[in-house]
Scaffold this motif. Structure first.
Motif, PDB file in Angstrom:
ATOM      1  N   ALA A  85       0.828  -1.208   0.000  1.00 10.47           N
ATOM      2  CA  ALA A  85       0.000   0.000   0.000  1.00 10.47           C
ATOM      3  C   ALA A  85       0.864   1.259   0.000  1.00 10.47           C
ATOM      4  N   VAL A  86       1.922   1.258   0.796  1.00 11.58           N
ATOM      5  CA  VAL A  86       2.840   2.405   0.861  1.00 11.58           C
ATOM      6  C   VAL A  86       3.511   2.610  -0.503  1.00 11.58           C
ATOM      7  N   ALA A  87       3.917   1.504  -1.147  1.00  9.60           N
ATOM      8  CA  ALA A  87       4.536   1.602  -2.473  1.00  9.60           C
ATOM      9  C   ALA A  87       3.565   2.198  -3.482  1.00  9.60           C
ATOM     10  N   LEU A  88       2.308   1.771  -3.427  1.00 11.02           N
ATOM     11  CA  LEU A  88       1.313   2.295  -4.357  1.00 11.02           C
ATOM     12  C   LEU A  88       1.051   3.780  -4.132  1.00 11.02           C
ATOM     13  N   GLN A  89       1.323   4.240  -2.928  1.00 10.29           N
ATOM     14  CA  GLN A  89       1.217   5.674  -2.639  1.00 10.29           C
ATOM     15  C   GLN A  89       2.476   6.435  -3.038  1.00 10.29           C
ATOM     16  N   ASP A  91       5.869   5.876  -1.995  1.00 14.65           N
ATOM     17  CA  ASP A  91       7.056   5.905  -1.131  1.00 14.65           C
ATOM     18  C   ASP A  91       7.736   4.542  -1.174  1.00 14.65           C
ATOM     19  N   LEU A  92       8.489   4.305  -2.216  1.00  9.02           N
ATOM     20  CA  LEU A  92       9.100   2.999  -2.417  1.00  9.02           C
ATOM     21  C   LEU A  92      10.214   2.711  -1.419  1.00  9.02           C
ATOM     22  N   ASP A  93      10.940   3.729  -0.989  1.00  8.48           N
ATOM     23  CA  ASP A  93      12.002   3.497  -0.004  1.00  8.48           C
ATOM     24  C   ASP A  93      11.415   2.992   1.310  1.00  8.48           C
ATOM     25  N   ALA A  94      10.345   3.629   1.775  1.00  6.18           N
ATOM     26  CA  ALA A  94       9.693   3.182   3.012  1.00  6.18           C
ATOM     27  C   ALA A  94       9.100   1.793   2.841  1.00  6.18           C
ATOM     28  N   ALA A  95       8.544   1.531   1.660  1.00  2.00           N
ATOM     29  CA  ALA A  95       7.952   0.224   1.390  1.00  2.00           C
ATOM     30  C   ALA A  95       9.019  -0.876   1.434  1.00  2.00           C
ATOM     31  N   LEU A  96      10.164  -0.626   0.833  1.00  4.05           N
ATOM     32  CA  LEU A  96      11.235  -1.618   0.848  1.00  4.05           C
ATOM     33  C   LEU A  96      11.772  -1.833   2.255  1.00  4.05           C
ATOM     34  N   HIS A  97      11.792  -0.788   3.060  1.00  4.26           N
ATOM     35  CA  HIS A  97      12.214  -0.938   4.460  1.00  4.26           C
ATOM     36  C   HIS A  97      11.255  -1.869   5.206  1.00  4.26           C
ATOM     37  N   MET A 127       8.656  -4.037  -6.214  1.00  2.00           N
ATOM     38  CA  MET A 127       9.048  -2.682  -5.805  1.00  2.00           C
ATOM     39  C   MET A 127      10.360  -2.257  -6.463  1.00  2.00           C
ATOM     40  N   LEU A 128      11.306  -3.174  -6.538  1.00  2.00           N
ATOM     41  CA  LEU A 128      12.571  -2.866  -7.204  1.00  2.00           C
ATOM     42  C   LEU A 128      12.341  -2.573  -8.684  1.00  2.00           C
TER      43      LEU A 128
END
Length: 209
Positions: A85-89, A91-97, A127-128
């Motif tokens: 969900a975070v990635a779709l918004q 913020d890919l860095d936070a999503a990968l964390h 995500m990558l």
């Protein structure tokens, strides 16, 4: 009874059963169900409906409520959904964390809840891909497929193979993508109206065009 519809990514049926569980839990005074389990499930349902903004606070609440009680089971699955969900918004860095947190818990000695490992690895690869880190993405996606095969988890293998095939097609490797995806798609003899099989079939048709 709700969770098969989560795995099938069918939010309408999922929400119907979540609502029934919530009603029964409140009638019977089962606080754990309506305070912890229902928000977790509702967050997944909103994600599958394509509403990541609505999913994020529900998943956060469900995860926090459970961990505050000392619970750990299913956290990698829920946290990977939060990461999606975070990635779709955006913020890919936070999503990968968040995904790396999931993998750390899965691999922690004595924990090793590997039921959803293939899907967590697939999401990391996806995500990558969105960051343009295609070689790293392929490594994660192949690890996901290997994990699914070891577990004989055909649905996870199909989903990860579809993601990798899409990446390969994007890189001009259409024949290799089709060779990867066709065998696992061909393994299935039913369920062709499910989202995963529809997505795989659509991609195979595009690769054969």
């Amino acid at each position: 009874g709700a969770y098969p519809f989560a795995y099938r990514r069918e939010p309408a049926q999922f929400l119907e059963r979540i609502g029934e569980a919530d009603r029964l839990a409140r009638e019977q005074g089962i606080a754990f169900i309506y305070q912890v389990s229902v928000p977790q499930a509702a967050g997944l349902a909103q994600l599958h409906k394509g509403r990541p903004l609505e999913a994020i606070p529900l998943l956060q609440r469900g995860i926090e409520s459970w961990t505050n009680l000392g619970g750990h089971v299913r956290i990698p699955y829920l946290k990977s959904a939060l990461a999606e969900a975070v990635a779709l918004q955006g913020d890919l860095d936070a999503a990968l964390h968040l995904i790396d947190d999931c993998l750390e818990q899965i691999e922690r000695p004595g924990w090793q809840e590997r039921l959803w490992l293939a899907e967590v690895l697939r999401l990391k690869g996806w995500m990558l891909m969105r960051q343009g880190r295609n070689e790293e993405a392929e490594t994660q996606l192949r690890a996901s497929i290997d994990c699914a095969r070891q577990q004989q988890a055909k649905s996870w293998e199909l989903r990860s193979s579809t993601t990798l095939a899409a990446l390969m097609a994007k890189r001009g490797q259409s024949d290799a993508a089709r060779d990867l995806l066709a065998p696992i798609y061909g393994w299935f003899t039913e369920g062709f109206d499910t989202k995963d099989l529809i997505e795989a079939r659509t991609l195979l048709e595009e690769l054969s065009a």
